[in-house]
Write a protein that holds these residues in place. Structure first.
Motif, PDB file in Angstrom:
ATOM      1  N   HIS A  53       0.830  -1.189   0.000  1.00 12.40           N
ATOM      2  CA  HIS A  53       0.000   0.000   0.000  1.00 12.40           C
ATOM      3  C   HIS A  53       0.873   1.250   0.000  1.00 12.40           C
ATOM      4  N   ASP A  54       0.340   2.263  -0.603  1.00 13.05           N
ATOM      5  CA  ASP A  54       1.076   3.525  -0.696  1.00 13.05           C
ATOM      6  C   ASP A  54       0.697   4.393   0.486  1.00 13.05           C
ATOM      7  N   HIS A  55       1.588   4.511   1.471  1.00 16.29           N
ATOM      8  CA  HIS A  55       1.255   5.321   2.625  1.00 16.29           C
ATOM      9  C   HIS A  55       2.452   6.150   3.047  1.00 16.29           C
ATOM     10  N   ASP A  56       2.748   7.114   2.209  1.00 12.66           N
ATOM     11  CA  ASP A  56       3.885   7.986   2.467  1.00 12.66           C
ATOM     12  C   ASP A  56       3.582   8.906   3.639  1.00 12.66           C
ATOM     13  N   HIS A  57       4.579   9.125   4.475  1.00 15.37           N
ATOM     14  CA  HIS A  57       4.495  10.146   5.503  1.00 15.37           C
ATOM     15  C   HIS A  57       5.480  11.233   5.088  1.00 15.37           C
ATOM     16  N   ASP A  58       4.962  12.258   4.453  1.00  9.39           N
ATOM     17  CA  ASP A  58       5.821  13.243   3.827  1.00  9.39           C
ATOM     18  C   ASP A  58       5.926  14.465   4.716  1.00  9.39           C
ATOM     19  N   HIS A  59       7.132  15.024   4.784  1.00  2.00           N
ATOM     20  CA  HIS A  59       7.354  16.218   5.564  1.00  2.00           C
ATOM     21  C   HIS A  59       7.832  17.310   4.612  1.00  2.00           C
ATOM     22  N   GLN A  70      -7.638   5.830  11.667  1.00  2.00           N
ATOM     23  CA  GLN A  70      -8.693   5.047  12.304  1.00  2.00           C
ATOM     24  C   GLN A  70      -9.371   5.985  13.295  1.00  2.00           C
ATOM     25  N   THR A  71     -10.635   6.299  13.051  1.00  6.02           N
ATOM     26  CA  THR A  71     -11.298   7.389  13.762  1.00  6.02           C
ATOM     27  C   THR A  71     -11.247   7.221  15.271  1.00  6.02           C
ATOM     28  N   LYS A  72     -11.509   6.027  15.765  1.00  2.17           N
ATOM     29  CA  LYS A  72     -11.554   5.807  17.208  1.00  2.17           C
ATOM     30  C   LYS A  72     -10.209   6.127  17.857  1.00  2.17           C
ATOM     31  N   ARG A  73      -9.122   5.663  17.260  1.00  2.00           N
ATOM     32  CA  ARG A  73      -7.802   5.927  17.841  1.00  2.00           C
ATOM     33  C   ARG A  73      -7.451   7.409  17.773  1.00  2.00           C
ATOM     34  N   LYS A 111      -3.626  23.036  11.862  1.00  2.11           N
ATOM     35  CA  LYS A 111      -4.613  23.216  10.794  1.00  2.11           C
ATOM     36  C   LYS A 111      -4.357  22.209   9.695  1.00  2.11           C
ATOM     37  N   GLY A 112      -5.367  21.977   8.891  1.00  2.00           N
ATOM     38  CA  GLY A 112      -5.206  21.078   7.759  1.00  2.00           C
ATOM     39  C   GLY A 112      -6.474  20.298   7.507  1.00  2.00           C
ATOM     40  N   PHE A 113      -6.313  19.109   6.920  1.00  5.52           N
ATOM     41  CA  PHE A 113      -7.461  18.254   6.632  1.00  5.52           C
ATOM     42  C   PHE A 113      -7.026  16.808   6.760  1.00  5.52           C
ATOM     43  N   ILE A 114      -8.009  15.949   7.032  1.00  4.62           N
ATOM     44  CA  ILE A 114      -7.721  14.547   7.299  1.00  4.62           C
ATOM     45  C   ILE A 114      -8.705  13.634   6.596  1.00  4.62           C
ATOM     46  N   TRP A 115      -8.286  12.371   6.472  1.00  2.00           N
ATOM     47  CA  TRP A 115      -9.070  11.283   5.874  1.00  2.00           C
ATOM     48  C   TRP A 115      -9.331  10.294   6.994  1.00  2.00           C
ATOM     49  N   VAL A 116     -10.604  10.053   7.335  1.00  2.00           N
ATOM     50  CA  VAL A 116     -10.944   9.208   8.475  1.00  2.00           C
ATOM     51  C   VAL A 116     -11.817   8.041   8.047  1.00  2.00           C
ATOM     52  N   THR A 117     -11.702   6.930   8.779  1.00  2.00           N
ATOM     53  CA  THR A 117     -12.434   5.712   8.421  1.00  2.00           C
ATOM     54  C   THR A 117     -13.928   5.836   8.655  1.00  2.00           C
ATOM     55  N   SER A 118     -14.345   6.712   9.573  1.00  2.00           N
ATOM     56  CA  SER A 118     -15.773   6.809   9.886  1.00  2.00           C
ATOM     57  C   SER A 118     -16.578   7.423   8.749  1.00  2.00           C
ATOM     58  N   CYS A 137      -2.279   6.306  14.961  1.00  2.00           N
ATOM     59  CA  CYS A 137      -3.704   6.458  14.672  1.00  2.00           C
ATOM     60  C   CYS A 137      -4.060   6.070  13.241  1.00  2.00           C
ATOM     61  N   LEU A 138      -3.069   5.919  12.366  1.00  2.00           N
ATOM     62  CA  LEU A 138      -3.336   5.496  11.000  1.00  2.00           C
ATOM     63  C   LEU A 138      -3.771   4.027  10.994  1.00  2.00           C
ATOM     64  N   VAL A 139      -4.547   3.630   9.986  1.00  2.00           N
ATOM     65  CA  VAL A 139      -4.944   2.233   9.890  1.00  2.00           C
ATOM     66  C   VAL A 139      -3.710   1.359   9.645  1.00  2.00           C
ATOM     67  N   THR A 140      -3.712   0.185  10.257  1.00  2.00           N
ATOM     68  CA  THR A 140      -2.652  -0.780  10.013  1.00  2.00           C
ATOM     69  C   THR A 140      -2.864  -1.426   8.645  1.00  2.00           C
ATOM     70  N   ASP A 141      -1.911  -2.249   8.208  1.00  2.00           N
ATOM     71  CA  ASP A 141      -2.058  -2.925   6.921  1.00  2.00           C
ATOM     72  C   ASP A 141      -3.311  -3.789   6.897  1.00  2.00           C
ATOM     73  N   ASP A 142      -3.541  -4.565   7.962  1.00  2.00           N
ATOM     74  CA  ASP A 142      -4.730  -5.424   8.017  1.00  2.00           C
ATOM     75  C   ASP A 142      -6.002  -4.587   8.031  1.00  2.00           C
ATOM     76  N   GLU A 143      -5.987  -3.520   8.827  1.00  2.00           N
ATOM     77  CA  GLU A 143      -7.157  -2.645   8.877  1.00  2.00           C
ATOM     78  C   GLU A 143      -7.403  -1.985   7.526  1.00  2.00           C
ATOM     79  N   PHE A 144      -6.325  -1.651   6.831  1.00  2.00           N
ATOM     80  CA  PHE A 144      -6.457  -1.012   5.529  1.00  2.00           C
ATOM     81  C   PHE A 144      -7.126  -1.963   4.532  1.00  2.00           C
TER      82      PHE A 144
END
Length: 245
Positions: free
Chosen positions: A1-7, A89-92, A133-140, A218-225
């Motif tokens: 999966h493509d999950h870059d953490h870019d700074h 993962q919204t709950k975390r 500030k910013g925006f996020i992508w959540v599982t909920s 707080c990001l989804v794990t590979d299995d969760e993804f």
């Protein structure tokens, strides 16, 4: 999966828009690093175009603008940018925010319930933050962009409508002004399009490693993804009869 953490490298922009908001004043430019800016956010789609290069966790390049260097030297104020191309993962995520000692919180009230932190929670990595500030992508609610707004003692997360990746190119051409599709598509990457997390933190003597570590948990794990993608695809196939990519 493509999950870059870019700074990203931050760039300073001098714009002075001032619109009132019920919860907090926030800069709509996600690359702005000037803590004196007071650009209030709106609830439209923000199309933020990176002015940097992808760097993995152990890269630390100091391209801080002069104004920010002066602020850092005089007040210890600095910025940190977190990016990821997989959802929280919204709950975390809410559990992380729950024990952040910010008196006023508004956390997608129709989806989650917040437990307010206390001033005794001094170990929280967000305590030194002045603004974020910013925006996020959540599982909920993976189809909608969520705006993250924090200034001082006020924090909120707000649903601001669908990601552009929900729409086909033909649909976008009908929705967007002429020539805007090419601009929007600059934010797309891989099969998830513009769906991503992009947050800017501004504070005093930030523990950037700890902020990054807590957010990554707080990001989804590979299995969760895998489960997340399968579930969202079932919904898309049922509701729209087409693939999400």
């Amino acid at each position: 999966h493509d999950h870059d953490h870019d700074h990203d490298h931050d760039h300073d922009h001098d714009h002075d828009h001032d619109h009132n908001h019920a919860h907090a004043s926030i800069c709509s430019d996600h690359n702005c690093t000037d803590p004196s800016h007071n650009h209030d956010h709106d609830h439209d789609h923000h199309h933020d175009h990176d002015h940097g290069h992808d760097h993995h966790h152990d890269h630390d390049h100091d391209h801080t603008p002069v104004a920010t260097n002066l602020a850092l030297e005089r007040f210890g104020i600095e910025t940190y940018v977190f990016k990821a191309r997989r959802p929280f993962q919204t709950k975390r995520l809410v559990e992380l925010i729950d024990y952040w000692p910010v008196p006023s919180k508004d956390l997608l009230a129709d989806q989650v319930t917040a437990v307010h932190g206390t001033e005794e929670d001094g170990a929280h990595p967000f305590v030194p933050l002045l603004r974020s500030k910013g925006f996020i992508w959540v599982t909920s609610n993976p189809w909608n962009k969520v705006e993250w707004v924090h200034a001082g003692k006020h924090f909120g997360m707000y649903d601001v409508g669908p990601w552009w990746a929900n729409f086909s190119d033909n649909e976008l051409r009908n929705i967007l002004p002429a020539g805007e599709l090419e601009v929007v598509k600059k934010d797309f990457k891989g099969e998830f399009g513009d769906r991503r997390n992009e947050l800017v933190f501004i504070g005093i003597n930030l523990n950037k490693d700890e902020i990054r570590s807590q957010l990554e948990k707080c990001l989804v794990t590979d299995d969760e993804f895998d489960n997340f993608l399968a579930e969202t695809q079932r919904v898309l196939d049922k509701e729209y009869g087409r693939r999400s990519a």
